[in-house]
Scaffold this active site. Structure first.
Site, PDB file in Angstrom:
ATOM      1  N   SER A  15      -6.264  61.369  26.028  1.00  6.52           N
ATOM      2  CA  SER A  15      -5.368  61.381  27.187  1.00  6.52           C
ATOM      3  C   SER A  15      -5.935  62.075  28.408  1.00  6.52           C
ATOM      4  CB  SER A  15      -4.042  62.045  26.804  1.00  6.52           C
ATOM      5  OG  SER A  15      -4.250  63.381  26.385  1.00  6.52           O
TER       6      SER A  15
ATOM      7  N   HIS B 259      -2.159  55.847  24.490  1.00 12.26           N
ATOM      8  CA  HIS B 259      -2.729  55.364  25.745  1.00 12.26           C
ATOM      9  C   HIS B 259      -3.554  54.096  25.574  1.00 12.26           C
ATOM     10  CE1 HIS B 259      -1.553  58.939  28.085  1.00 12.26           C
ATOM     11  NE2 HIS B 259      -1.740  59.587  26.940  1.00 12.26           N
TER      12      HIS B 259
ATOM     13  N   LYS C  33       4.328  54.842  27.996  1.00 18.99           N
ATOM     14  CA  LYS C  33       3.096  54.708  28.775  1.00 18.99           C
ATOM     15  C   LYS C  33       3.037  53.278  29.330  1.00 18.99           C
ATOM     16  CE  LYS C  33       1.784  58.866  27.361  1.00 18.99           C
ATOM     17  NZ  LYS C  33       2.787  59.269  26.374  1.00 18.99           N
TER      18      LYS C  33
END
Length: 422
Positions: free
Chosen positions: A206, A234, A266
């Site tokens: 991240s 992610h 996300k």
């Protein structure tokens, strides 16, 4: 009548008053502890301040009364503002708002079940389980699977939730150098006793934006028989065929990675998380994972919005193509300007400042120029590794990316940092 043998209240008070002063409890000093902690953060330039967003439109937003172009959002595909996702959320509220209970009581709605089936189908896994957040999911998964005598092997740059989860599980936590599968093997070799072993890693890291060596870790898992768990918060929506994430991008399946985490907050633009994988493992989590069993289920309307987001993301190859073109454009521009950017092919681009105060100075110069880019400092990143965390989305334009790169170069110069090309 016999006199009670229980001492009177008065005699107890007399004994307490006669006790030595040294036995008295120390004065509570919570305010001083908090003040000292805050002062230490001030000295180290590590105060955190929440910013208030008043409105968003595309990647422009008003922050504390000022309009800025946002380059620190994880909304990689721009789905948080997609008309179909918003409409699904509104329609899902017709029957009410909250789920009213945990999933195992009466909070498991048909929309939750549909979301779990659709994510499992998308990620080509037998089953999936919905959680309130990615942090909660990681805590719940490792605590449900690990116990004393087990060993949990983790990348040194894993998300804080994975580190905390292993510590709370009672297992022995062993960490290997970032991205080093051989280091993971060395840590596994130290595992002793009858306990089990588990390897946990971020799929996309991240703060650095790079991808874990998943093929090598999967080979290691097949050889030494630990369970491999990948937090792909992610990666899902961004990488791999049909946006299935870093696991699919590495050509791996549920047989290689029995459990993986996909967050909804996300690239999918909503909120919550799901753990997808082998049916027996997911079933075990549904019955024993404390973050699922003892937490109120997400609002059904939010599940409806997430279903819409998943259906869009599965076929959003045009958005992914736009996103990856912008990533390359940013990197090309950063190289031309001599910016120190970590290797990454994902939307997370770390522009290194190293010093905390330099990172803060660069972030402020960018904000003065109309760009919102957060300064990331320890303990979120290791000591001496402060940076600006630039995140790109499919809603950014080429001209906006070019303008950001120019502004980053000016911010670097204003902070007195020497360009790499100098």
């Amino acid at each position: 009548m016999r006199t009670s043998s229980i001492p009177s209240l008065h005699s107890a008070r007399r004994r307490w008053a006669a006790a030595p002063a040294a036995a008295a409890r120390p004065e509570v000093r919570w305010p001083q502890r908090i003040a000292d902690s805050r002062a230490a953060r001030d000295i180290a330039a590590r105060r955190r301040v929440r910013r208030t967003v008043t409105w968003r439109e595309g990647m422009r937003c008003e922050v504390d009364g000022r309009e800025l172009l946002n380059f620190c959002s994880n909304d990689y595909l721009g789905l948080s503002q997609h008309a179909q996702v918003i409409a699904a959320l509104r329609d899902g509220c017709v029957e009410g708002v909250g789920s009213t209970a945990s999933a195992l009581v009466c909070g498991h709605h048909a929309l939750h079940a549909t979301l779990e089936r659709e994510v499992a189908d998308w990620l080509q896994a037998p089953a999936a389980l919905l959680f309130g957040s990615g942090f909660t999911a990681n805590l719940a998964v490792l605590q449900a699977l690990l116990q004393g005598g087990d060993t949990c092997v983790q990348d040194r740059l894993n998300h804080a939730s994975l580190i905390d989860a292993a510590k709370l599980s009672g297992a022995t936590l062993r960490r290997y150098p970032h991205g080093d599968a051989d280091g993971a093997a060395r840590q596994l070799a130290t595992h002793e006793g009858d306990g089990l072993a588990l390897i946990a890693t971020d799929g996309v890291f991240s703060m650095d934006g790079d991808v874990a060596p998943l093929r090598e870790l999967a080979t290691l898992a097949r050889t030494h028989d630990p369970l491999l768990y990948v937090d792909d918060a992610h990666g899902v929506g961004v990488l791999g065929p049909d946006g299935r994430g870093s696991v699919a991008d590495a050509g791996l399946s549920t047989q290689d990675v029995p459990l993986q985490l996909a967050t909804l907050g996300k690239a999918l633009g909503t909120y919550g998380a799901l753990v997808a994988g082998e049916a027996d493992l997911v079933g075990h989590l549904a019955e024993t994972a404390r973050g699922h069993v003892y937490s109120t289920a997400l609002p059904p309307a939010l599940a409806a919005a997430s279903i819409a987001a998943v259906r869009i993301a599965r076929t959003a190859n045009d958005r992914r193509a736009t996103l990856h073109a912008l990533i390359q454009r940013f990197r090309d521009g950063a190289n031309e300007h001599g910016l120190d950017v970590l290797p990454s092919t994902t939307p997370i681009q770390a522009v290194m400042a190293f010093d905390d105060r330099i990172a803060l100075r660069m972030s402020q110069v960018l904000e003065d120029a109309g760009f919102w880019v957060s300064a990331i400092r320890p303990p979120t990143v290791p000591e001496g590794r402060a940076r600006l965390r630039v995140t790109l989305t499919a809603l950014h334009t080429e001209s906006e990316v070019d303008a950001l790169v120019d502004a980053l170069a000016r911010a670097r110069d204003a902070a007195g940092v020497t360009p790499l090309s100098a």
